[in-house]
Design an enzyme around this catalytic site. Structure first.
Site, PDB file in Angstrom:
ATOM      1  N   LYS A   1      -8.102  -0.305   7.808  1.00 14.64           N
ATOM      2  CA  LYS A   1      -7.745   1.049   7.371  1.00 14.64           C
ATOM      3  C   LYS A   1      -7.031   1.780   8.523  1.00 14.64           C
ATOM      4  O   LYS A   1      -7.607   2.007   9.585  1.00 14.64           O
ATOM      5  CB  LYS A   1      -9.025   1.782   6.977  1.00 14.64           C
ATOM      6  CG  LYS A   1      -8.834   3.209   6.602  1.00 14.64           C
ATOM      7  CD  LYS A   1      -8.394   3.369   5.173  1.00 14.64           C
ATOM      8  CE  LYS A   1      -8.173   4.835   4.841  1.00 14.64           C
ATOM      9  NZ  LYS A   1      -7.473   5.022   3.578  1.00 14.64           N
TER      10      LYS A   1
ATOM     11  N   LYS B   1      -8.548   4.201  -6.423  1.00 16.12           N
ATOM     12  CA  LYS B   1      -8.875   5.032  -7.577  1.00 16.12           C
ATOM     13  C   LYS B   1      -9.091   4.150  -8.809  1.00 16.12           C
ATOM     14  O   LYS B   1     -10.043   4.334  -9.565  1.00 16.12           O
ATOM     15  CB  LYS B   1      -7.758   6.050  -7.860  1.00 16.12           C
ATOM     16  CG  LYS B   1      -7.693   7.142  -6.822  1.00 16.12           C
ATOM     17  CD  LYS B   1      -6.674   8.194  -7.203  1.00 16.12           C
ATOM     18  CE  LYS B   1      -6.138   8.861  -5.963  1.00 16.12           C
ATOM     19  NZ  LYS B   1      -7.172   9.399  -5.065  1.00 16.12           N
TER      20      LYS B   1
ATOM     21  N   GLY C   1      -7.678  14.208  -0.925  1.00 15.91           N
ATOM     22  CA  GLY C   1      -7.318  14.907   0.304  1.00 15.91           C
ATOM     23  C   GLY C   1      -5.958  15.570   0.165  1.00 15.91           C
ATOM     24  O   GLY C   1      -5.701  16.639   0.744  1.00 15.91           O
ATOM     25  N   ASN C   2      -5.080  14.952  -0.644  1.00 16.38           N
ATOM     26  CA  ASN C   2      -3.738  15.496  -0.822  1.00 16.38           C
ATOM     27  C   ASN C   2      -3.720  16.760  -1.663  1.00 16.38           C
ATOM     28  O   ASN C   2      -2.766  17.520  -1.622  1.00 16.38           O
ATOM     29  CB  ASN C   2      -2.823  14.455  -1.449  1.00 16.38           C
ATOM     30  CG  ASN C   2      -2.520  13.370  -0.440  1.00 16.38           C
ATOM     31  OD1 ASN C   2      -2.237  13.646   0.708  1.00 16.38           O
ATOM     32  ND2 ASN C   2      -2.607  12.127  -0.864  1.00 16.38           N
TER      33      ASN C   2
ATOM     34  N   LYS D   1     -13.393   7.358  -0.250  1.00 12.11           N
ATOM     35  CA  LYS D   1     -14.073   8.425  -1.000  1.00 12.11           C
ATOM     36  C   LYS D   1     -14.099   8.149  -2.505  1.00 12.11           C
ATOM     37  O   LYS D   1     -15.022   8.548  -3.201  1.00 12.11           O
ATOM     38  CB  LYS D   1     -13.459   9.794  -0.710  1.00 12.11           C
ATOM     39  CG  LYS D   1     -12.043  10.001  -1.226  1.00 12.11           C
ATOM     40  CD  LYS D   1     -11.964  11.146  -2.208  1.00 12.11           C
ATOM     41  CE  LYS D   1     -10.634  11.283  -2.894  1.00 12.11           C
ATOM     42  NZ  LYS D   1      -9.517  10.410  -2.661  1.00 12.11           N
TER      43      LYS D   1
HETATM   44  P1  ADP Z   1      -5.690  11.219  -2.688  1.00 15.77           P
HETATM   45  O1  ADP Z   1      -5.626  12.045  -1.464  1.00 15.77           O
HETATM   46  O2  ADP Z   1      -5.813  12.049  -3.926  1.00 15.77           O
HETATM   47  O3  ADP Z   1      -6.671  10.097  -2.624  1.00 15.77           O
HETATM   48  P2  ADP Z   1      -3.588   9.191  -2.523  1.00 15.77           P
HETATM   49  O4  ADP Z   1      -2.336   9.453  -1.767  1.00 15.77           O
HETATM   50  O5  ADP Z   1      -4.576   8.283  -1.910  1.00 15.77           O
HETATM   51  O6  ADP Z   1      -4.215  10.626  -2.845  1.00 15.77           O
HETATM   52  O7  ADP Z   1      -3.237   8.652  -3.992  1.00 15.77           O
HETATM   53  C1  ADP Z   1      -2.376   9.382  -4.851  1.00 15.77           C
HETATM   54  C2  ADP Z   1      -0.963   8.907  -4.677  1.00 15.77           C
HETATM   55  O8  ADP Z   1      -0.825   7.567  -5.143  1.00 15.77           O
HETATM   56  C3  ADP Z   1       0.080   9.648  -5.455  1.00 15.77           C
HETATM   57  O9  ADP Z   1       0.520  10.807  -4.793  1.00 15.77           O
HETATM   58  C4  ADP Z   1       1.210   8.613  -5.637  1.00 15.77           C
HETATM   59  O10 ADP Z   1       2.236   8.881  -4.706  1.00 15.77           O
HETATM   60  C5  ADP Z   1       0.560   7.293  -5.255  1.00 15.77           C
HETATM   61  N1  ADP Z   1       0.729   6.174  -6.190  1.00 15.77           N
HETATM   62  C6  ADP Z   1       0.841   4.889  -5.800  1.00 15.77           C
HETATM   63  N2  ADP Z   1       0.962   4.068  -6.860  1.00 15.77           N
HETATM   64  C7  ADP Z   1       0.894   4.850  -7.965  1.00 15.77           C
HETATM   65  C8  ADP Z   1       0.933   4.560  -9.359  1.00 15.77           C
HETATM   66  N3  ADP Z   1       1.051   3.313  -9.831  1.00 15.77           N
HETATM   67  N4  ADP Z   1       0.845   5.603 -10.217  1.00 15.77           N
HETATM   68  C9  ADP Z   1       0.723   6.867  -9.759  1.00 15.77           C
HETATM   69  N5  ADP Z   1       0.672   7.194  -8.441  1.00 15.77           N
HETATM   70  C10 ADP Z   1       0.745   6.198  -7.530  1.00 15.77           C
HETATM   71 MG    MG Z   2      -6.568   8.386  -1.349  1.00 13.98          MG
END
Ligand code: ADP
Ligand code: MG
Length: 317
Positions: free
Chosen positions: A122, A264, A9-10, A206
């Site tokens: 959540k 993820k 989403g980001n 997702k």
């Molecule tokens: P998306 O919308 O892609 O699901 P999220 O915000 O849920 O994005 O997940 C991506 C984010 O996770 C990154 O922008 C980063 O700030 C964060 N993050 C948290 N822990 C970690 C980590 N160990 N390594 C890399 N990124 C991390």
């Molecule tokens: Mg996410």
């Protein structure tokens, strides 16, 4: 190869961006420019997040005085699939002339017995002061919890069990189409004792749905694309270090946060453990390089990639 891609989403709405249609449309065109080249060589399934978008629609619905009650989350999830699906559909069609592209509305089966329903966790929507949150909870039947110093609504996030339209998606892929599907993790539904489907007030992760779908479609690779180039060890500390190639066990040993990198990593591990294929976490703009093995955090059963090389786990950083 058959490749399932989960778009963060980001990547569609960067932190700090205004959620205007034009901003999202531009971001989606940039995302599609990064993904379209893969479609020439691979069967492509594209799923996407919807966190910021579903939050916005929930607020609009709650503020609409002509409604007796705000639209439920299953309906809002379907709305975001339509909106984001439309942008992706059109951008992909423009980028891939002659190729059939389809954006599907999908439902994701969850179990009514999932423990998440007894413990909604959540966070969704804006932050409130405690008093206001408790008033809204009483008025609208919400569950609210403390999120740091503020209070927010929480909804259950049950584990996805099956994308209802999996066979249809497979059919589309085998006929050469690019499929945009299961946006926002899919609309959460349960099946009752008569076999009937009903939507539920929940959100599905997702990344976990993407892993489920990738496994069900016998995909070769699952790419979890986001706004960071790799998952990091000791993220946010001075000795942070990128994770290159690794195994499910190696990734599971890392304490990732539940709201971002955690799902993820879990999704990547599940897919690799179930199929023996490759899953990767990385930047949207490195999609091709990740498949080639020169970018991202790449997870395979033995930590090697491509699987016939002798690279030891972690050697590519
Ligand atoms: P998306 O919308 O892609 O699901 P999220 O915000 O849920 O994005 O997940 C991506 C984010 O996770 C990154 O922008 C980063 O700030 C964060 N993050 C948290 N822990 C970690 C980590 N160990 N390594 C890399 N990124 C991390
Ligand atoms: Mg996410």
């Amino acid at each position: 190869m058959r490749v399932v891609i989960a778009l963060g989403g980001n990547a569609l709405l960067r932190r700090g961006d205004r959620p205007d249609a034009a901003v999202q449309h531009t971001n989606i065109q940039a995302a599609v420019a990064a993904l379209a080249p893969l479609a020439h060589r691979h069967e492509l399934v594209i799923t996407h997040g919807n966190g910021p978008q579903v939050g916005l629609l929930a607020l609009q619905s709650a503020a609409d005085r002509s409604l007796t009650s705000p639209y439920p989350f299953d309906v809002l999830g379907a709305e975001t699939q339509g909106m984001i699906g439309y942008w992706l559909l059109q951008s992909l069609q423009n980028a891939l002339p002659g190729r059939q592209v389809c954006a599907l509305l999908n439902q994701t089966l969850v179990s009514a017995a999932d423990p998440a329903f007894a413990n909604p966790a959540k966070f969704v929507g804006p932050v409130y002061e405690r008093e206001e949150a408790e008033r809204l909870a009483a008025e609208r039947g919400w569950t609210v919890k403390a999120d740091g110093p503020h209070w927010r609504r929480v909804v259950p996030s049950p584990d996805p069990q099956r994308v209802v339209e999996t066979r249809l998606i497979r059919l589309l892929l085998t006929s050469g189409a690019v499929a945009v599907c299961a946006g926002g993790g899919g609309v959460p539904v349960i099946r009752d004792e008569h076999g009937q489907l009903t939507g539920v007030e929940a959100v599905v992760d997702k990344d976990l749905t993407a892993a489920l779908l990738a496994e069900a479609l016998d995909a070769d690779a699952l790419l979890l694309l986001t706004d960071v180039p790799q998952a990091m060890r000791r993220y946010g500390t001075p000795d942070a270090e990128p994770i290159g190639r690794t195994t499910p066990a190696g990734l599971r040993a890392e304490p990732f946060p539940a709201g971002s990198m955690g799902p993820k990593a879990e999704a990547a591990c599940r897919f690799v453990e179930l199929t023996g294929g490759m899953a990767a976490i990385g930047s949207l703009h490195d999609a091709q390089a990740i498949l080639d093995g020169s970018a991202g955090t790449v997870v395979t059963p033995n930590g090697r990639y491509p699987q016939n090389t002798n690279d030891a786990p972690g050697s590519q950083t």
